[in-house]
Design a protein around this motif. Structure first.
Motif, PDB file in Angstrom:
ATOM      1  N   THR A  19     -12.784   2.380  -0.937  1.00  0.00           N
ATOM      2  CA  THR A  19     -11.576   2.208  -0.122  1.00  0.00           C
ATOM      3  C   THR A  19     -10.341   2.103  -1.010  1.00  0.00           C
ATOM      4  O   THR A  19      -9.316   2.752  -0.773  1.00  0.00           O
ATOM      5  N   GLY A  20     -10.451   1.283  -2.046  1.00  0.00           N
ATOM      6  CA  GLY A  20      -9.341   1.150  -2.992  1.00  0.00           C
ATOM      7  C   GLY A  20      -9.044   2.455  -3.707  1.00  0.00           C
ATOM      8  O   GLY A  20      -7.879   2.817  -3.914  1.00  0.00           O
ATOM      9  N   ALA A  21     -10.102   3.194  -4.084  1.00  0.00           N
ATOM     10  CA  ALA A  21      -9.918   4.473  -4.767  1.00  0.00           C
ATOM     11  C   ALA A  21      -9.197   5.474  -3.870  1.00  0.00           C
ATOM     12  O   ALA A  21      -8.325   6.231  -4.327  1.00  0.00           O
ATOM     13  N   CYS A  22      -9.536   5.493  -2.594  1.00  0.00           N
ATOM     14  CA  CYS A  22      -8.858   6.393  -1.649  1.00  0.00           C
ATOM     15  C   CYS A  22      -7.375   6.055  -1.538  1.00  0.00           C
ATOM     16  O   CYS A  22      -6.512   6.949  -1.451  1.00  0.00           O
ATOM     17  N   MET A  70      -0.385   1.540  -4.498  1.00  0.00           N
ATOM     18  CA  MET A  70      -1.450   1.802  -5.476  1.00  0.00           C
ATOM     19  C   MET A  70      -1.985   0.518  -6.104  1.00  0.00           C
ATOM     20  O   MET A  70      -3.177   0.423  -6.414  1.00  0.00           O
ATOM     21  N   THR A  71      -1.102  -0.452  -6.327  1.00  0.00           N
ATOM     22  CA  THR A  71      -1.537  -1.703  -6.974  1.00  0.00           C
ATOM     23  C   THR A  71      -2.110  -2.668  -5.952  1.00  0.00           C
ATOM     24  O   THR A  71      -3.227  -3.166  -6.105  1.00  0.00           O
ATOM     25  N   ILE A  72      -1.309  -2.978  -4.940  1.00  0.00           N
ATOM     26  CA  ILE A  72      -1.804  -3.814  -3.840  1.00  0.00           C
ATOM     27  C   ILE A  72      -1.551  -3.051  -2.548  1.00  0.00           C
ATOM     28  O   ILE A  72      -0.398  -2.791  -2.198  1.00  0.00           O
ATOM     29  N   PRO A  73      -2.636  -2.647  -1.921  1.00  0.00           N
ATOM     30  CA  PRO A  73      -4.033  -3.064  -2.095  1.00  0.00           C
ATOM     31  C   PRO A  73      -4.912  -2.134  -2.938  1.00  0.00           C
ATOM     32  O   PRO A  73      -6.041  -2.488  -3.243  1.00  0.00           O
ATOM     33  N   GLY A  74      -4.446  -0.920  -3.316  1.00  0.00           N
ATOM     34  CA  GLY A  74      -5.318   0.087  -3.907  1.00  0.00           C
ATOM     35  C   GLY A  74      -6.115  -0.359  -5.119  1.00  0.00           C
ATOM     36  O   GLY A  74      -7.341  -0.457  -5.078  1.00  0.00           O
TER      37      GLY A  74
END
Length: 434
Positions: free
Chosen positions: A231-234, A48-52
């Motif tokens: 992309t990060g949100a997904c 969730m943090t990296i990479p999200g």
């Protein structure tokens, strides 16, 4: 008589063995299924943090600051990991003796006494340490969104370090480490107070102390790369299943229901935000629907292990609507420059979810029910007490930390550096060479 003797001997031996049998039954044993699930959950929350979160935030800032946000999330991940092992885990999750209501002790500093075979319940304590570490990582990383594009890297590192020790760790102990809020009976399954309200309030204080970005609100500051942000949100949505369902600490029915209601909350929050935006501005936006998803996830978090599908649906809809209007009110009416809307999404969402947990945990509404002798009214008051305590502690200590760090190294980059962009000024690099 001869038949009697073996029977008596057998009964005597059985009585002698009984304490040993009871002792063996009371000794925790490793559950491999639960361990496998918690290993998976730890990976999901770190994801969730990296990479999200890093990609989500990096896509939302302007092109000249994309690397600065990625750097902040990455550096926080590394620093918090080390500090968690050195001291923070022990302060959060061990017995603090006479002061245990407020803070844990140092008995497990440097992971003292934690080995390959050490258990926390029926999973290795090393896995529990890692799982809780990922929560400690993402919480200060969330705050980054409030001061994006204008804080010095050195100030960010100092603030994140001391905020972890002085704000996150005490509140974590109060709620999950047998502290005073846990003893009071607060329901916070996966971090409504510890993570979302905590980070949201610190973000609001940081935004107010640092002041607005140069040109805000008159100059348009749209996201430079929405594809990156989505992309990060997904990734956040997928990782959140570890965040919430992993907090069951077991591969059981609670984890299954938690996963289901987490997904319902996210979907309901997304659609509600989308329709609110569609009605108000005439068109639904991609940024809106993914922000609604984050709001729904943050809001269902404290309730996720206590409510059923009905509660999740109401909580998700409430998150999408209230967080949408809170975001617009802060940006357009109050002109508060919380750059990436950390407070109106996480802070407000956390408060909604923590409060509604006291309602929808009721068995009549599909929840798990309240403790014996506790009714809905009393539970809601307990939830509000936890919210108020988090607001006061996080807000007050965050303000003091920012003021002290401002004296030490200065909080904000110079105006000309802000114009040039933090990527070049602070890191001597550029995210794009076109």
């Amino acid at each position: 008589m001869t038949v009697d003797i073996p029977i008596r001997l057998f009964v005597t031996l059985l009585l002698l063995m009984t304490p040993a049998l009871v002792s063996a039954a009371d000794t925790p044993t490793l559950n491999m299924a639960n361990t496998a699930w918690m290993l998976t959950s730890s990976v999901l929350v770190l994801f969730m943090t990296i990479p999200g979160l890093a990609l989500f935030y990096a896509g939302l800032v302007r092109a000249k600051n994309v690397l600065s946000v990625l750097m902040q999330c990455f550096a926080i991940t590394c620093m918090v990991s080390i500090v968690w092992v050195l001291l923070a885990y022990s302060l959060a999750f061990t017995d603090g003796g006479a002061s245990n209501a407020w803070l844990g002790g140092t008995s497990k500093a440097l992971m003292a006494g934690i080995g390959v075979d050490t258990l926390k319940g029926d999973i290795p304590e090393t896995v529990f340490v890692m799982f809780q570490m990922t929560f400690a990582i993402i919480t200060p990383a969330l705050v980054v969104g409030a001061f994006a594009e204008r804080m010095k890297f050195s100030a960010m590192m100092l603030f994140s370090l001391f905020w972890l020790l002085l704000v996150y760790v005490p509140i974590c102990h109060w709620v999950w480490g047998d502290g005073w809020l846990q003893k009071m009976g607060v329901l916070d399954f996966a971090g409504g107070t510890v993570v979302h309200i905590n980070a949201g309030v610190a973000a609001l204080v940081a935004a107010l102390v640092l002041g607005r970005r140069k040109g805000f609100p008159g100059t348009a500051m749209p996201p430079h790369n929405l594809a990156m942000a989505v992309t990060g949100a997904c990734m956040l949505w997928v990782g959140w299943f570890g965040f919430n369902a992993g907090s069951a600490l077991a591969a059981n029915g609670t984890a299954g229901m938690t996963m289901l209601v987490t997904h319902i909350g996210a979907a309901a929050g997304s659609l509600t935000w989308m329709f609110c935006e569609w009605i108000r501005f005439g068109k639904p936006s991609v940024l809106g629907i993914v922000t609604g998803m984050v709001a729904g996830l943050g809001t269902i978090t404290p309730a996720s292990g206590f409510v059923g599908p009905l509660g999740a649906l109401v909580i998700g809809i409430s998150a999408g609507a209230v967080c949408f209007f809170a975001t617009n009110y802060m940006k357009r009416t109050l002109n508060v420059d919380d750059s990436l809307d950390v407070f109106p999404v996480h802070g407000v969402g956390g408060m909604i979810g923590t409060t509604l947990t006291g309602v929808f945990a009721a068995s009549a509404l599909g929840g798990v029910g309240f403790a014996e002798g506790v009714g809905m009214g009393k539970q809601v008051m307990t939830q509000l007490t936890a919210i108020l305590a988090t607001l006061v502690w996080s807000g007050g200590i965050s303000f003091l930390l920012l003021k002290v760090i401002d004296v030490m190294v200065g909080l904000r980059v110079m105006p000309e550096h802000e114009t040039e962009g933090l990527d070049t000024v602070l890191h001597n690099e550029s995210g794009y060479n076109l």
